[in-house]
Design a protein around this motif. Structure first.
Motif, PDB file in Angstrom:
ATOM      1  N   LYS A  69      15.436  50.071  31.486  1.00 41.29           N
ATOM      2  CA  LYS A  69      16.570  50.180  31.285  1.00 41.29           C
ATOM      3  C   LYS A  69      16.825  50.975  29.757  1.00 41.29           C
ATOM      4  N   ILE A  70      17.813  51.539  29.781  1.00 44.46           N
ATOM      5  CA  ILE A  70      17.684  52.972  28.634  1.00 44.46           C
ATOM      6  C   ILE A  70      19.695  52.419  28.173  1.00 44.46           C
ATOM      7  N   LEU A  71      18.929  51.875  26.646  1.00 47.68           N
ATOM      8  CA  LEU A  71      20.029  51.988  26.034  1.00 47.68           C
ATOM      9  C   LEU A  71      21.251  53.430  26.008  1.00 47.68           C
ATOM     10  N   ASN A  72      22.344  52.821  25.643  1.00 46.15           N
ATOM     11  CA  ASN A  72      23.520  53.999  25.356  1.00 46.15           C
ATOM     12  C   ASN A  72      23.481  54.157  24.341  1.00 46.15           C
ATOM     13  N   SER A  73      23.169  53.947  23.661  1.00 42.18           N
ATOM     14  CA  SER A  73      23.259  53.956  21.912  1.00 42.18           C
ATOM     15  C   SER A  73      22.454  53.387  21.368  1.00 42.18           C
ATOM     16  N   THR A  74      21.859  54.151  20.209  1.00 44.74           N
ATOM     17  CA  THR A  74      20.459  53.808  19.625  1.00 44.74           C
ATOM     18  C   THR A  74      20.465  52.910  18.441  1.00 44.74           C
ATOM     19  N   ASP A  75      21.552  53.350  17.676  1.00 45.03           N
ATOM     20  CA  ASP A  75      22.316  52.646  16.142  1.00 45.03           C
ATOM     21  C   ASP A  75      22.390  51.550  16.262  1.00 45.03           C
ATOM     22  N   ILE A  76      21.657  51.294  14.966  1.00 46.18           N
ATOM     23  CA  ILE A  76      21.244  49.383  14.529  1.00 46.18           C
ATOM     24  C   ILE A  76      21.259  48.682  13.298  1.00 46.18           C
ATOM     25  N   ARG A  77      21.425  47.760  13.181  1.00 45.35           N
ATOM     26  CA  ARG A  77      21.228  47.618  11.789  1.00 45.35           C
ATOM     27  C   ARG A  77      19.997  46.592  10.816  1.00 45.35           C
ATOM     28  N   LEU A  78      20.279  46.807   9.896  1.00 42.50           N
ATOM     29  CA  LEU A  78      18.843  45.942   9.226  1.00 42.50           C
ATOM     30  C   LEU A  78      19.024  44.822   8.686  1.00 42.50           C
ATOM     31  N   ILE A  79      18.727  43.907   9.031  1.00 42.20           N
ATOM     32  CA  ILE A  79      18.909  42.366   9.093  1.00 42.20           C
ATOM     33  C   ILE A  79      17.941  41.503   8.906  1.00 42.20           C
ATOM     34  N   ASP A  80      18.324  40.283   8.117  1.00 42.49           N
ATOM     35  CA  ASP A  80      17.730  39.101   7.207  1.00 42.49           C
ATOM     36  C   ASP A  80      17.184  39.811   5.748  1.00 42.49           C
ATOM     37  N   PHE A  81      17.940  38.780   5.199  1.00 41.91           N
ATOM     38  CA  PHE A  81      17.688  39.314   3.683  1.00 41.91           C
ATOM     39  C   PHE A  81      17.118  38.052   2.875  1.00 41.91           C
ATOM     40  N   GLY A  82      16.870  37.085   3.727  1.00 41.34           N
ATOM     41  CA  GLY A  82      16.262  35.808   3.440  1.00 41.34           C
ATOM     42  C   GLY A  82      15.268  35.919   2.166  1.00 41.34           C
TER      43      GLY A  82
END
Length: 524
Positions: free
Chosen positions: A348-361
């Protein structure tokens, strides 16, 4: 805001059957069939620390989850002469299961919970797994069933609940203070629940529909326990600061839509995103990402963390579980010479590499109290292990581990013993600098001998553990510098993984590294 949550498999298959470009063959698996990682439960203990002002603090220490015993670390696996542009998943049989070592580590912990590893059987469809989150944070460890319990829904209050829930509607909590999720429940008189996305120590994450806008959102519902409620308010403060300083979200950190108190549960609402990068790797049989995707991820992550550092904020728990894809869409390409008898395998190859950084607990402002231990084990910097204190460089070190994992498909360090971890670091990165080693020897003399030499192995160290460390490969063997892309990538990772935080490259400096400026053409 939202710790790792999983979407149901992959929702779109727009080009699932389109053939991809030819890729150099990879050797078939040897010996027994390759199994998926075994699954484990989270265990944790509660301790107290005294800060610099003499104030007693309750701290929740989440114990390390044992690594997959059938997945070998890239540092201890020799994969032969593969293509420079494509690093295949590790297919050779493991030299040893680490379940026993993990069990010994768990036996020494203060937790009453016990890690249970399923028996090694013929490969089956895996169940959900939980990887250990770090200190003082909410972690949703795995994808849960989409089918919610078919129980009656209750009427929700129109205003925020108070701590007194002894009156009014029937209890909406289980015995541990988790919010009981039921179909079509109305939360805060605005959000209609769709499905449970995940559950962890600190609470649950659900998908819901905002009936005012008809938009789908994710809601993190904190347990109705005072210490978890207090910790969540710290996370709210951080998320509000991030949104205030970056309203257009140029820096790709999760944005808080709204927060409120619903029936004694703090609820944090965010946009609904795709699966975490760890889950994508897992669904893709831990195949590594193409090199142009790794570069795209590196640019975004370094930019996100540099933004945090400019705000004097340290994330402290960077790992693939805390990086979400914006969309799960992918295409499938055949990898020839990969399957049985030189067959093909679908990658599987991603169509988009757009990401979000999460979890600031677990995020901590530089000027505020720093807990003794932070970061999930696999991404923990050496200064944290040695008790030398930590600051912004610990995030840079975690990013170095993550980038290597993107390149190989599996975690760089898979051990749960501090001394063995340090010994593996020396095999990967070279000997500790004298100044750093002397400081470590003063802080943790039990790890050193003859002044400032790492005391490995100990007389009672098991033979297999010695073998694991001896077989650990140098970083230049893992990322072979045989072309310009790999040479620059190796140089960046070496700088991020420097032992001494004083000499480690900062994330802002890393953004100016030539690796991020070169053009890497698509290879798959």
């Amino acid at each position: 805001m939202l710790p790792q949550y999983s979407r149901q498999s992959f929702n779109h298959h727009p080009q699932a059957n389109q053939p991809g470009p030819s890729v150099l063959p990879t050797p078939p698996a040897q010996g027994r069939k390759r199994k998926r990682p075994q699954q484990y439960t989270i265990s944790y203990s509660e301790v107290q620390e005294v800060d610099e002002n003499g104030k007693l603090r309750d701290v929740i220490v989440i114990e390390d989850t044992p690594p997959p015993p059938t997945t070998i670390s890239p540092a201890t696996t020799h994969n032969g002469a593969y293509s420079l542009s494509y690093q295949p998943p590790i297919l050779s049989a493991p030299v040893r299961t680490r379940a026993r070592a993990a069990a010994e580590a768990q036996a020494l912990s203060a937790s009453s919970s016990q890690v249970v590893a399923p028996a090694l059987k013929k490969r089956k469809r895996e169940v959900d797994e939980v990887r250990a989150p770090a200190l003082k944070k909410s972690a949703v460890g795995s994808q849960q069933s989409n089918a919610l319990p078919q129980t009656a829904s209750w009427s929700s209050r129109s205003a925020a609940a108070t701590d007194d829930t002894s009156k009014g509607p029937p209890s909406c909590d289980d015995k541990e203070g988790h919010y009981i999720i039921v179909p079509d429940d109305m939360i805060y008189n605005r959000y209609r629940t769709v499905r449970l996305l995940g559950q962890g120590t600190f609470g649950k994450v659900v998908e819901a529909v905002d009936i005012k806008t008809n938009a789908r959102v994710a809601i993190k519902i904190i347990r109705a326990v005072p210490k978890y409620r207090d910790a969540s308010k710290i996370e709210v403060r951080v998320l509000q600061k991030l949104k205030e300083k970056d309203p257009s979200n140029r820096h790709k950190c999760i944005h808080l839509v709204q927060w409120f108190d619903h029936r004694n549960h703090i609820c944090l609402v965010s946009e609904l995103l795709g699966m975490c990068i760890y889950d994508f790797l897992k669904e893709n049989d831990f195949s590594p990402f193409p090199r142009h995707h790794i570069q795209a991820f590196a640019k975004q992550l370094l930019g996100s963390v540099a933004f945090l550092h400019d705000l004097k904020l340290i994330h402290t728990d960077l790992k693939p579980e805390n990086i979400l894809l914006v969309a799960n869409d992918f295409k499938v390409v055949p990898i020839t010479g990969h399957g049985k008898r030189g067959g093909t395998k679908q990658k599987k190859i991603l169509n988009s590499t757009d990401i979000r950084l999460i979890d600031f607990g677990s995020a901590t402002f530089e000027a505020e109290y720093h807990s003794t231990v932070v970061s999930t084990r696999h991404y923990r910097a050496p200064e944290i292990i040695l008790g030398l204190g930590w600051s912004f460089p610990c995030d840079a070190y975690s990013l170095g581990c993550i980038l290597v994992e993107f390149y190989t498909g599996i975690a760089l360090f898979q051990t749960h013993d501090n001394l063995e971890h340090l010994a593996m670091m020396e095999m990967v990165m070279g000997k500790m600098p004298d100044k750093f080693a002397r400081a470590g020897a003063r802080s943790k003399p039990e790890f050193f001998k003859e002044g400032h030499r790492l005391d490995w192995p100990k007389p009672k160290t098991a033979k297999q553990n010695k073998k694991d460390v001896r077989s650990t490969r140098a970083l230049s063997d893992i990322i072979q510098p045989s072309d310009n892309v790999n040479r620059l990538f190796l140089d960046l990772v070496q700088r991020l993984l420097a032992f001494d935080p004083a000499s480690r490259i900062s994330v802002k400096e890393a953004l100016a590294h030539p690796y991020l400026a070169i053009n890497i053409p698509p290879e798959l």
